[in-house]
Design an enzyme around this catalytic site. Structure first.
Site, PDB file in Angstrom:
ATOM      1  NE  ARG A  61      -0.471   1.575   3.384  1.00  0.00           N
ATOM      2  CZ  ARG A  61       1.148   2.719   3.844  1.00  0.00           C
ATOM      3  NH1 ARG A  61       2.489   2.036   3.720  1.00  0.00           N
ATOM      4  NH2 ARG A  61       0.853   3.917   4.008  1.00  0.00           N
ATOM      5  N   GLY A  62       0.460   2.370   0.178  1.00  0.00           N
ATOM      6  CA  GLY A  62       1.134   3.869  -0.122  1.00  0.00           C
ATOM      7  C   GLY A  62       1.320   3.847  -1.304  1.00  0.00           C
ATOM      8  CB  ALA A  63       0.269   6.960  -3.499  1.00  0.00           C
ATOM      9  NE  ARG A 104      -6.452   0.874  -2.009  1.00  0.00           N
ATOM     10  CZ  ARG A 104      -5.178   1.446  -0.945  1.00  0.00           C
ATOM     11  NH1 ARG A 104      -4.400   1.619  -0.236  1.00  0.00           N
ATOM     12  NH2 ARG A 104      -6.345   1.899   0.779  1.00  0.00           N
ATOM     13  CD  GLN A 217      -3.267   3.154   6.838  1.00  0.00           C
ATOM     14  OE1 GLN A 217      -3.925   3.032   7.714  1.00  0.00           O
ATOM     15  NE2 GLN A 217      -3.700   2.489   5.730  1.00  0.00           N
ATOM     16  CG  ASP A 258      -2.752   8.459  -1.341  1.00  0.00           C
ATOM     17  OD1 ASP A 258      -3.328   8.719  -0.114  1.00  0.00           O
ATOM     18  OD2 ASP A 258      -2.839   6.995  -1.673  1.00  0.00           O
ATOM     19  CE  LYS A 269      -4.816   5.774   4.607  1.00  0.00           C
ATOM     20  NZ  LYS A 269      -6.291   5.001   4.064  1.00  0.00           N
TER      21      LYS A 269
HETATM   22  O1  MRU Z   1      -4.375   3.411   2.174  1.00  0.00           O
HETATM   23  P1  MRU Z   1      -2.720   3.365   2.327  1.00  0.00           P
HETATM   24  O2  MRU Z   1      -2.314   3.037   3.475  1.00  0.00           O
HETATM   25  O3  MRU Z   1      -2.457   2.919   0.676  1.00  0.00           O
HETATM   26  O4  MRU Z   1      -2.701   4.796   2.186  1.00  0.00           O
HETATM   27  C1  MRU Z   1      -1.871   5.777   2.277  1.00  0.00           C
HETATM   28  C2  MRU Z   1      -1.621   6.702   2.653  1.00  0.00           C
HETATM   29  O5  MRU Z   1      -2.315   7.795   2.461  1.00  0.00           O
HETATM   30  C3  MRU Z   1      -0.099   7.360   2.494  1.00  0.00           C
HETATM   31  O6  MRU Z   1      -0.234   9.022   2.769  1.00  0.00           O
HETATM   32  C4  MRU Z   1       0.188   8.593   0.360  1.00  0.00           C
HETATM   33  O7  MRU Z   1      -0.302   7.143  -0.430  1.00  0.00           O
HETATM   34  C5  MRU Z   1       1.388   8.339   0.550  1.00  0.00           C
HETATM   35  S1  MRU Z   1       2.913   7.456   0.439  1.00  0.00           S
HETATM   36  C6  MRU Z   1       3.913   7.827   0.220  1.00  0.00           C
END
Ligand code: MRU
Length: 369
Positions: A61-63, A104, A217, A258, A269
């Site tokens: 996970r994470g963009a 997603r 997270q 994201d 988030k």
């Molecule tokens: O649902 P997630 O855990 O994928 O959400 C991640 C976030 O919101 C992060 O802050 C975002 O992707 C930036 S990651 C460098």
């Protein structure tokens, strides 16, 4: 194999979030982030379906990380295709791209990476009309593209860290939300890369990590990776943030993103918007750290950013214990949009973008591919 030029910076003690093992015919190995911090387990992903599931269920996970994962997923799609001819293979590769795009909706990095893989495939198709490529050659071109996306992401993280770190003073106290660290990228992170870079410069940094309900997270991932990297971190409940600001304990907020619209509105988030409003109320700068792959210039503002709605089960408890009555109606948006007016600056690989964000973003991304 970690990206060959991976500048892991201050988080060297972390295993790679994901990596491709072997050459063509290989597979992806990734940290199953749903098990952290209790268990550091690496899982093997060899099919498009398994990659789709890993992204959907937040094992990865994470963009930026899901962009890299999806790119490798396309390679897996080509590799596992049973088609003999070019047409059948094209159907399977393009099918893999379409399927991974449904995993997603909010992080634009996923779609940018898949677009790149589609462009790469289209170039191969043009080649095919001239001289036939063998299957092996074709797989190595796709794999090289996925690896390039991975390596570029690592380099973007390092550059973001350098730019952001120059603004932090020794002794700075930073509040962050969710996890925008090494775990969320192909490199050292976005928001946390700034902290790692500052620490490498010898600056002492203290981090307050919001736990980040409902999937935690912040508690599970940010605290785990900062602690492992030797960064001084304190966990707080999301609802403690206001009083921490009021007590004067926060000098700056740094979060990831994201998707960022052309005017600087930032999707991140759920809960980020509240933190931004608190920061404004208390005169604390609110910084966003994100690579150019997170900007979506096709959207004038954040109103049209698709916000993922996740299962009510994430809010009503764990498989072992319910924390809300059965049958309760739940709203569970996974992201929110912080209006650009709350953003003090955006740290990108190009430098620090200041308001008016619309024109600074346009200038910084002028040469983006
Ligand atoms: O649902 P997630 O855990 O994928 O959400 C991640 C976030 O919101 C992060 O802050 C975002 O992707 C930036 S990651 C460098």
């Amino acid at each position: 194999m970690p990206p060959r030029s991976s500048p892991r910076g201050g988080c060297k003690r972390l295993p790679p979030t994901l990596s491709w093992k072997g050459g063509t015919g290989g597979h992806v190995v990734l940290i199953d982030q749903t098990l952290l911090p209790g268990q550091l387990k690496l899982i093997r992903v060899s099919t498009v379906t398994a990659m789709w599931e890993a992204i959907r269920s937040l094992r990865v996970r994470g963009a930026p990380a899901i962009g890299v994962a999806a790119a490798y997923g396309v390679v897996l799609g080509a590799q596992t295709s049973r088609a003999r001819g070019w047409k059948g293979l094209a159907r399977d590769v393009l099918g893999a791209i379409d399927r991974l795009a449904t995993s997603r909706p909010t992080a634009v990095n996923l779609f940018r990476a898949l677009d790149r893989m589609r462009d790469c495939w289209d170039r191969l198709e043009v080649l095919e009309s001239g001289k036939p490529l063998d299957r092996q050659e074709l797989l190595s071109v796709l794999l090289a593209e996925a690896r390039a996306i991975h390596e570029e992401d690592a380099a973007l993280c390092a550059a973001i860290g350098r730019h952001g770190a120059s603004l932090l003073r020794d002794g700075c106290r930073i509040l962050t939300h969710c996890n925008a660290g090494a775990l969320a990228t192909g490199g050292s992170g976005t928001a946390l890369s700034v902290i790692y870079a500052a620490q490498e410069l010898g600056k002492r940094i203290h981090v307050y990590s919001d736990e980040t309900r409902p999937l935690l997270q912040g508690a599970r991932l940010t605290c785990w990776e900062l602690q492992r990297s030797g960064v001084d971190v304190t966990l707080i409940c999301d609802n403690a943030a206001a009083s921490i600001f009021r007590a004067g304990l926060v000098d700056a907020v740094i979060v990831g993103a994201d998707r960022i619209a052309a005017n600087g509105d930032v999707a991140n988030k759920i809960g980020t918007y509240g933190v931004a409003v608190l920061a404004r109320e208390h005169g604390v700068p609110f910084y966003v750290a994100a690579p150019s792959t997170t900007f979506d210039l096709s959207l004038r503002n954040g109103k049209r950013i698709p916000i993922e709605e996740r299962s009510s089960a994430e809010v009503t408890g764990s498989p072992r214990q319910r924390t809300a009555p059965r049958g309760i109606r739940v709203l569970n948006p996974a992201f929110d949009v912080t209006p650009a007016r709350y953003v003090t600056a955006i740290f990108t690989e190009q430098g620090v973008l200041r308001p008016p964000l619309e024109s600074s973003i346009r200038r910084a991304l002028r040469n983006r591919g």
